[in-house]
Scaffold this motif. Structure first.
Motif, PDB file in Angstrom:
ATOM      1  N   ARG A  84       0.835  -1.203   0.000  1.00  0.00           N
ATOM      2  CA  ARG A  84       0.000   0.000   0.000  1.00  0.00           C
ATOM      3  C   ARG A  84       0.867   1.249   0.000  1.00  0.00           C
ATOM      4  NH1 ARG A  84      -3.483  -3.084   3.376  1.00  0.00           N
ATOM      5  NH2 ARG A  84      -2.379  -2.340   5.232  1.00  0.00           N
ATOM      6  N   ILE A  85       1.903   1.229   0.839  1.00  0.00           N
ATOM      7  CA  ILE A  85       2.820   2.374   0.888  1.00  0.00           C
ATOM      8  C   ILE A  85       3.518   2.547  -0.454  1.00  0.00           C
ATOM      9  CG2 ILE A  85       4.904   3.303   1.972  1.00  0.00           C
ATOM     10  CD1 ILE A  85       4.077   1.756   4.522  1.00  0.00           C
ATOM     11  N   LEU A  86       3.902   1.431  -1.056  1.00  0.00           N
ATOM     12  CA  LEU A  86       4.592   1.463  -2.342  1.00  0.00           C
ATOM     13  C   LEU A  86       3.702   2.066  -3.433  1.00  0.00           C
ATOM     14  CD1 LEU A  86       7.348   0.652  -3.451  1.00  0.00           C
ATOM     15  CD2 LEU A  86       6.428  -1.614  -3.961  1.00  0.00           C
ATOM     16  N   GLN A  87       2.425   1.740  -3.409  1.00  0.00           N
ATOM     17  CA  GLN A  87       1.483   2.301  -4.381  1.00  0.00           C
ATOM     18  C   GLN A  87       1.396   3.816  -4.240  1.00  0.00           C
ATOM     19  OE1 GLN A  87      -2.165   0.178  -3.698  1.00  0.00           O
ATOM     20  NE2 GLN A  87      -1.522  -1.638  -4.864  1.00  0.00           N
ATOM     21  N   ASP A  88       1.382   4.286  -2.983  1.00  0.00           N
ATOM     22  CA  ASP A  88       1.340   5.734  -2.748  1.00  0.00           C
ATOM     23  C   ASP A  88       2.624   6.402  -3.229  1.00  0.00           C
ATOM     24  OD1 ASP A  88      -1.167   5.566  -1.639  1.00  0.00           O
ATOM     25  OD2 ASP A  88      -0.443   5.409   0.428  1.00  0.00           O
ATOM     26  N   LEU A  89       3.745   5.739  -2.986  1.00  0.00           N
ATOM     27  CA  LEU A  89       5.034   6.305  -3.415  1.00  0.00           C
ATOM     28  C   LEU A  89       5.134   6.375  -4.934  1.00  0.00           C
ATOM     29  CD1 LEU A  89       7.538   4.585  -0.938  1.00  0.00           C
ATOM     30  CD2 LEU A  89       6.730   6.948  -0.886  1.00  0.00           C
ATOM     31  N   ASN A  90       4.531   5.403  -5.592  1.00  0.00           N
ATOM     32  CA  ASN A  90       4.563   5.380  -7.057  1.00  0.00           C
ATOM     33  C   ASN A  90       3.812   6.557  -7.662  1.00  0.00           C
ATOM     34  OD1 ASN A  90       6.133   3.071  -7.213  1.00  0.00           O
ATOM     35  ND2 ASN A  90       4.378   1.688  -7.295  1.00  0.00           N
ATOM     36  N   PRO A  98      15.015  11.630  -5.119  1.00  0.00           N
ATOM     37  CA  PRO A  98      15.962  10.611  -4.668  1.00  0.00           C
ATOM     38  C   PRO A  98      15.500   9.898  -3.389  1.00  0.00           C
ATOM     39  CG  PRO A  98      17.153  12.559  -5.387  1.00  0.00           C
ATOM     40  CD  PRO A  98      15.711  12.920  -5.414  1.00  0.00           C
ATOM     41  N   ASP A  99      14.918  10.636  -2.444  1.00  0.00           N
ATOM     42  CA  ASP A  99      14.436  10.027  -1.201  1.00  0.00           C
ATOM     43  C   ASP A  99      13.290   9.056  -1.467  1.00  0.00           C
ATOM     44  OD1 ASP A  99      16.282  11.346   0.292  1.00  0.00           O
ATOM     45  OD2 ASP A  99      14.914  12.918   1.005  1.00  0.00           O
ATOM     46  N   ILE A 100      12.374   9.466  -2.341  1.00  0.00           N
ATOM     47  CA  ILE A 100      11.243   8.609  -2.696  1.00  0.00           C
ATOM     48  C   ILE A 100      11.741   7.339  -3.384  1.00  0.00           C
ATOM     49  CG2 ILE A 100       9.216   8.391  -4.189  1.00  0.00           C
ATOM     50  CD1 ILE A 100       8.615  10.032  -1.754  1.00  0.00           C
ATOM     51  N   GLN A 101      12.677   7.486  -4.290  1.00  0.00           N
ATOM     52  CA  GLN A 101      13.227   6.342  -4.991  1.00  0.00           C
ATOM     53  C   GLN A 101      13.928   5.378  -4.029  1.00  0.00           C
ATOM     54  OE1 GLN A 101      12.691   5.363  -7.961  1.00  0.00           O
ATOM     55  NE2 GLN A 101      14.099   3.610  -7.937  1.00  0.00           N
ATOM     56  N   ALA A 102      14.663   5.924  -3.075  1.00  0.00           N
ATOM     57  CA  ALA A 102      15.355   5.087  -2.088  1.00  0.00           C
ATOM     58  C   ALA A 102      14.356   4.314  -1.234  1.00  0.00           C
ATOM     59  CB  ALA A 102      16.247   5.953  -1.206  1.00  0.00           C
ATOM     60  N   LYS A 103      13.271   4.984  -0.845  1.00  0.00           N
ATOM     61  CA  LYS A 103      12.244   4.320  -0.040  1.00  0.00           C
ATOM     62  C   LYS A 103      11.557   3.222  -0.842  1.00  0.00           C
ATOM     63  CE  LYS A 103       9.770   3.818   3.671  1.00  0.00           C
ATOM     64  NZ  LYS A 103      10.379   3.296   4.906  1.00  0.00           N
TER      65      LYS A 103
END
Length: 230
Positions: free
Chosen positions: A198-204, A210-215
Motif C-alpha cells: 500500500r505504501i509502495l502504491q502511494d510512493l509510485n 531521490p528520497d522517494i526512490q530510495a524508499k
C-alpha cells in the motif's frame, strides 16, 4: 490473569526459565511472572524490578499477598539497576516492551549481564533490533516463538551466550520462526507485505525524488525478502 494463571504470552516466557534459576523480571508490573515461577517450584529466588512507582507498589502488594516476600525482592529501579551483585541472578526476563527499549535496558548496565547465562525477551514490536544486538554482543538465539493472543502477535526470543550467523532474512524474521512457518508467523508477515505494498502504491504516485526512490527500493527489497521466507 493472575499469579496462578498467566496469560498465554507470559506462560510461554515462563516455560523457558531453567529450573533452579535466579530470575530478574524487569518491568515486572504486578510481579505475576516471578510469583508464578516460585509457586510452581521452578525457581526459589527472584527479583522483580519496576521503574514506575504505581506498578512497583502493585508488585509489592502482590508478592506480600502471595506470601513470597522472603523469596522475591521487589525493587524500584531503572531497568537492570534493580539487580544487585549479591542476588546472583543468572536469568533475565523482559516482556511487553518494544525491541529498542529492551535493547536500551540491556545496554545501560552491561556489568549486570556478566553473570547472566540466559535472556528471555518478549518484544511487542521490532524483534529485529534484539537480534542485531545479540549478534553484536556475543549472544546466540537458543529458541524463538511467535504466538497470537487477543488479536495481537508476539515474539519471544531466548538467548544464551555464543556466536551465531544470521542472514538479512533471519535478522528480520527469525531463523527458528522461518523454519517453523507457523500460522501466526505467516499471518504477521502477510499483513506486513500488504502494508508495504500500500505504501509502495502511494510512493509510485509521488514525485520521483531521490528520497522517494530510495524508499521504494527499500520496500521492494523487504517485500522480496519476506516473500522468499513465506
Amino acid at each position: 490473569m493472575n499469579a496462578q494463571k498467566l496469560s498465554k504470552r507470559l506462560a510461554k516466557v515462563a516455560s523457558f526459565v531453567p529450573t533452579g534459576a535466579v530470575v530478574a523480571d524487569i518491568g515486572s508490573d504486578h510481579a505475576y511472572l516471578p510469583c508464578y515461577l516460585v509457586q510452581k517450584g521452578i525457581i526459589s529466588q527472584a527479583v522483580a524490578g519496576e521503574v514506575v512507582k504505581g506498578p512497583y507498589e502493585s508488585a509489592r502488594r502482590q508478592v506480600r499477598a502471595e506470601g513470597l516476600a522472603n523469596q522475591i525482592q521487589v525493587r524500584l529501579a531503572d531497568g537492570l539497576a534493580a539487580v544487585e551483585q549479591g542476588d546472583h541472578v543468572d536469568t533475565i526476563t523482559i516482556a511487553g516492551m518494544g525491541g529498542p527499549l529492551i535493547v536500551s535496558i540491556l545496554e545501560k548496565h552491561p556489568e549486570v549481564l556478566r553473570s547472566v547465562t540466559r535472556l528471555i525477551l518478549q518484544p511487542n514490536i521490532h524483534a529485529k533490533v534484539i537480534r542485531q544486538w545479540a549478534l553484536a554482543q556475543g549472544w546466540a538465539i537458543l529458541d524463538e516463538v511467535i504466538l497470537e493472543e487477543d488479536d495481537k502477535i508476539y515474539e519471544i526470543l531466548v538467548l544464551q551466550r555464543g556466536a551465531m550467523f544470521l542472514t538479512d532474512a533471519e535478522i528480520l524474521l527469525g531463523s527458528h520462526l522461518i523454519a517453523q512457518r507457523s500460522a501466526a508467523f505467516v499471518q504477521k508477515w502477510t499483513k506486513e507485505i500488504e502494508n508495504w505494498q500500500r505504501i509502495l502504491q502511494d510512493l509510485n504516485k509521488a514525485e520521483a525524488t531521490p528520497d522517494i526512490q530510495a524508499k521504494r527500493e527499500e520496500l521492494q527489497q523487504l517485500i522480496q525478502l519476506v516473500e522468499g521466507a513465506l
